[in-house]
Every structure is written in structure tokens, then in C-alpha cells.
Design a protein around this motif. Structure first.
Motif, short mmCIF file in Angstrom:
data_model
loop_
_atom_site.label_atom_id
_atom_site.label_comp_id
_atom_site.label_asym_id
_atom_site.label_seq_id
_atom_site.Cartn_x
_atom_site.Cartn_y
_atom_site.Cartn_z
N LEU A 106 0.80 -1.22 0.00
CA LEU A 106 0.00 0.00 0.00
C LEU A 106 0.84 1.28 0.00
O LEU A 106 0.39 2.31 -0.51
N ASP A 107 2.03 1.23 0.61
CA ASP A 107 2.78 2.49 0.76
C ASP A 107 3.58 2.87 -0.47
O ASP A 107 4.27 3.89 -0.49
N GLY A 108 3.52 2.04 -1.49
CA GLY A 108 4.18 2.36 -2.75
C GLY A 108 5.61 1.90 -2.85
O GLY A 108 6.23 2.02 -3.91
N THR A 109 6.17 1.34 -1.77
CA THR A 109 7.57 0.92 -1.80
C THR A 109 7.72 -0.50 -2.34
O THR A 109 8.80 -0.87 -2.79
N GLY A 110 6.67 -1.29 -2.24
CA GLY A 110 6.75 -2.67 -2.69
C GLY A 110 7.59 -3.56 -1.79
O GLY A 110 7.94 -4.68 -2.18
N ARG A 111 7.88 -3.10 -0.57
CA ARG A 111 8.69 -3.91 0.33
C ARG A 111 7.92 -5.15 0.78
O ARG A 111 6.72 -5.08 1.04
N THR A 112 8.61 -6.27 0.88
CA THR A 112 7.99 -7.49 1.35
C THR A 112 8.00 -7.52 2.87
O THR A 112 8.65 -6.70 3.54
N GLU A 113 7.27 -8.50 3.44
CA GLU A 113 7.28 -8.62 4.89
C GLU A 113 8.67 -8.91 5.42
O GLU A 113 9.05 -8.45 6.51
N GLU A 114 9.45 -9.68 4.65
CA GLU A 114 10.82 -9.99 5.09
C GLU A 114 11.68 -8.74 5.09
O GLU A 114 12.47 -8.51 6.02
N GLU A 115 11.55 -7.91 4.07
CA GLU A 115 12.33 -6.67 4.01
C GLU A 115 11.93 -5.72 5.15
O GLU A 115 12.80 -5.05 5.73
N LEU A 116 10.66 -5.68 5.47
CA LEU A 116 10.23 -4.82 6.57
C LEU A 116 10.68 -5.36 7.92
O LEU A 116 11.01 -4.60 8.83
N ALA A 117 10.70 -6.67 8.07
CA ALA A 117 11.11 -7.26 9.33
C ALA A 117 12.61 -7.13 9.56
O ALA A 117 13.06 -6.86 10.67
N ARG A 118 13.39 -7.33 8.51
CA ARG A 118 14.85 -7.37 8.65
C ARG A 118 15.56 -6.12 8.17
O ARG A 118 16.71 -5.89 8.53
N GLY A 119 14.90 -5.31 7.37
CA GLY A 119 15.59 -4.20 6.72
C GLY A 119 15.47 -2.86 7.40
O GLY A 119 16.04 -1.88 6.92
N ARG A 120 14.74 -2.78 8.50
CA ARG A 120 14.57 -1.50 9.18
C ARG A 120 15.40 -1.43 10.46
O ARG A 120 15.56 -2.42 11.16
N ALA A 121 15.89 -0.23 10.75
CA ALA A 121 16.50 0.01 12.06
C ALA A 121 15.38 0.13 13.09
O ALA A 121 14.20 0.25 12.75
N ALA A 122 15.75 0.12 14.36
CA ALA A 122 14.75 0.14 15.43
C ALA A 122 13.82 1.34 15.30
O ALA A 122 12.61 1.24 15.51
#
Length: 292
Positions: A106-122
Motif C-alpha cells: 500500500l505504501d508504494g515501496t513494494g517492500r515485502t514482509e521480510e524486508e520490513l522485518a529485517r531491513g529497518r532500524a529500530a
């Protein structure tokens, strides 16, 4: 206590490693094509950015709570409680996967759940601070699970009618799961509250610490069409009979017992999350652990 292994996943996507019981996987229907039959297209009336933010916050709540539950599995629990707790962790990971994936769509980035879980800083996470608070003992863990399950159920009862079909489907599925989570937590709270003097005292202290987070849960929650005062009132109504059965008093509304949350986890200001993520990202991924 025997080593706990991570549950199998249906595909090669990875989330942060959350310990669980592989024997429970067959009983958790959402891991197998959970959105089968749901139209995943985005209706025109859906506010994409607002719904993405809501999915992100609710997904982060579920994921971070599951991580804390995974730590709890190493404690001194009996086989039945360990299995039940592992099952709750699986439920929450399943909710997190679907919500984070939808947020990325929805946010337009196309990030997967894995990218959101592992790819973000705290600071990129939007979970409530209660989700990441250390599990001091069974009393605190039970109280937290009870409050979060009841609060999440109040929100999901509204979200089953959400304009976004995926969010509505996750809420409908989650309500069935959350009823079981709250029931288990309530039985623990009552058992400890009605136990020996030390047990009763500790359960009372734990509930006081847990309910001090009510302001953040009810007032700083992601937008979902509910009045914060109505959410708090309904949450306290559902909590009251459990506290009464446990011979515990209700929430202390005095300012001294209300936890300040300037910004808080919803604004990316965390207390314990960075260390949690560092440790979790060093663990074996779920599907890799399951193949061992």
C-alpha cells in the motif's frame, strides 16, 4: 528443558527467528494460503498511506510481541503451557507476515514482509512500547499478553469492516486467535493472583506495570476509526472481570501511575528494541531452522 525449534514456514520468505514448536504448525491454518479467496486488489476508497501505517503498526506489534514470547519459551514452563505459548507465537507471526506485506503493497515501496522485518532500524518500527518491554517473569508476561490481546481484539472488531479487504480478512482471522490468547493469559493471571501471598503481590505489581501503558495503547494507537476514550473504556470493561477473579484492583488512574509516552514506540522512540533486533537477526531463519 529440551531445546525448542522454530516452526516451519510455507515458503522461502524469512521473518526474524521466533522460537516455536514444529508440531503445532499443522494446527495454525493461517500459515497455509491464509488469504485464499480474498480479493487483494486495493479499492479506490482505501486511503493507501493511512492504511499502510495502520498495517505497519499492527504488524510490528505482533512481530515484536512474538519475539518476546519466544524468549519466554526458555523459562520454567510445563509442556502444555510451552505448547500453548508457542502456538500463540505462531499466530502472531502469521498476523505480522500478512500485515507487513500489505503495508509494503500500500505504501508504494513494494517492500515485502521480510524486508520490513529485517531491513529497518529500530527507529523504523512502530510497535507500542509494551510489546518490547522485557518479560521479567510469568506474572508480567501473562499480564502483558492479556492486555495486548484484549486491546487488539477491540481494534479488530472494528477492522473486520475495513474498506481494505486484506486488513478486514486479517482482523476476522485474528479475532478467533486473540480470543484464545486472552483466555490463556486470563487463566494465568487468575491462577497467580489467587496464589500464595508472594504470588498475589507479584501479580498485582505486574498488572500495575502493564496497565501503565494504557495511555500509549489507547491514545497513541494507529488510526482505525475508533475514539481513544471509547477504546480505553471498552478495554477496561473487558479487563475488570479478570482482575476481579484474580482478587486484584483495577487500573490506577492517578498521574503518578500513568507512564509518560512522549512520541513513544508509535513515533519510533524505543527502549529495548534495538538490542532485541540485533539478537533476533543473528538467529537461524524460521524455514532454515525447520529444515534441520
Amino acid at each position: 528443558m529440551t531445546e525448542q525449534h522454530a516452526p516451519p514456514m510455507p515458503d522461502d520468505n524469512e521473518l526474524l527467528a521466533v522460537p516455536g514448536d514444529p508440531d503445532l504448525a499443522g494446527g495454525h491454518r493461517h500459515f497455509a494460503r491464509p488469504l485464499f479467496g480474498v480479493d487483494v486488489s486495493v479499492p479506490d476508497e482505501v486511503d493507501r498511506q493511512e492504511t499502510a501505517a495502520l498495517c505497519l503498526a499492527l504488524g510490528d506489534d505482533a512481530l515484536v510481541t512474538a519475539l518476546r514470547l519466544g524468549e519466554w519459551l526458555t523459562g520454567d514452563l510445563g509442556p502444555a503451557d510451552t505448547a500453548a505459548l508457542a502456538g500463540i507465537g505462531l499466530d502472531l507471526v502469521g498476523q505480522a507476515r500478512m500485515l507487513l506485506a500489505r503495508s509494503g503493497q500500500l505504501d508504494g515501496t513494494g517492500r515485502t514482509e521480510e524486508e520490513l522485518a529485517r531491513g529497518r532500524a529500530a527507529e523504523g518500527f512502530r510497535n507500542a512500547l509494551l510489546c518490547e518491554a522485557p518479560t521479567e517473569d510469568l506474572a508480567f508476561g501473562a499480564g502483558r499478553l492479556l492486555l495486548l490481546s484484549l486491546w487488539r481484539a477491540v481494534l479488530f472488531e472494528t477492522l473486520v469492516d475495513a474498506a481494505d479487504p486484506v486488513l478486514a480478512a486479517v482482523a476476522a482471522m485474528g479475532l478467533r486467535e486473540l480470543a484464545g490468547h486472552a483466555d490463556l493469559a486470563a487463566r494465568w493471571v487468575v491462577r497467580l493472583g489467587r496464589g500464595a501471598r508472594t504470588s498475589h503481590r507479584r501479580m498485582g505489581e505486574a498488572m500495575s506495570a502493564v496497565v501503565s501503558h494504557l495511555d500509549e495503547l489507547c491514545e497513541a494507537s494507529p488510526p482505525c476509526g475508533l475514539d481513544p476514550a471509547a477504546v480505553r473504556s471498552e478495554l477496561e470493561r473487558r479487563l475488570a472481570p479478570v482482575l476481579s477473579a484474580a482478587a486484584l484492583t483495577g487500573p490506577d488512574e492517578s498521574p503518578a501511575h500513568r507512564r509518560a509516552h512522549p512520541g513513544g514506540g508509535r513515533a519510533g522512540q524505543h527502549q529495548y528494541l534495538e538490542q532485541m533486533l540485533t539478537e533476533a537477526r543473528q538467529e537461524v531463519p524460521l524455514h532454515a531452522a525447520a529444515s534441520r
